[in-house]
Design a protein around this motif. Sequence first.
Motif: not given
Ligand code: HPA
Length: 266
Positions: A83-87, A163-166, A180-184, A205-210, A216-218, A221-223
């Motif tokens: 899984t790809a996740v934000g921190s 959507r990404f998180e607030t 970490i935060v992900g969707m799956t 961990v692909t990014n810092y969370g919102a 802003p997250l895209t 950047e995750v891919v």
């Molecule tokens: N939030 C949710 N899912 C994600 C994120 C995130 O920041 N990065 C990669 N998957």
Amino acid sequence: MNKLAIIGGTGVYHPDLLDDIQEQSCLTPYGEMTYVSGMYAGREIVFMTRHGKQHSIPPHRINYRANIYGLKRLGVTAIIATTAVGSTHLEVRPGEMMIPDQFLDFTHARPSTFFDGEPLPVAHVDMSMPYCPVLRELLAAGLRELNVPFHKTGTYVCTEGPRFETAAEVRMFHQLGGDIVGMTNVPECQLAREAEMAYATLSMVTNYGAGVSPTPLTHREVVEAMQQNSARFSELLTWIFRHFDDDMESPAFRAMAEYGGFQVQA
Ligand code: HPA
């Protein structure tokens, strides 16, 4: 004898580590699932891309039940999912990996159980320890050997998406103990347990969370972060294929003992 499946998340699409690759599909009571079977050193391994080959299935529309049921029917006993996740905080940094040992479920609109009353009866599976300790240790051993920085434990927060998180949500997740935060991972992890399969996740961990991230997250950047780490994933998966124990035992194999086990329909 155990059989291993890899569920590839965002950025992990190609089963090109395997020989004799065959694309196949399997019909389940929940719909069709497609997968690739291949060989590694004389052992059959199943590979599935969670979002489809073209990344066309969003997290909330993945047919998790068909995927897990199909794997069960194929005789898979152990699943390693990526899984790809934000921190949610600064101590877990982009570029690092985590092997979560717990999750927090913030999904709200997904079919999440095989035990819906119909056709399977009411059942309540134990999830005190949602991820298989044996597969988690295998992942840790591989990462250690390959000198990849990783967190041996952590809590995965699963959101409904797409959507990404607030920023407030990410702050709350951190206060609740989420790393970490992900969707799956939910209901995938839970369904695997109901079907008495060992399951562990390798989170990148692909990014810092919102709100933790200054920008802003895209999705891009995750891919991109996943692509930058694809060589590492390949190396690690190859290591796992080599060291996977055909005779491994997991507590998950007896998860439904109270209900007479998980019955697969022919
Ligand atoms: N939030 C949710 N899912 C994600 C994120 C995130 O920041 N990065 C990669 N998957």
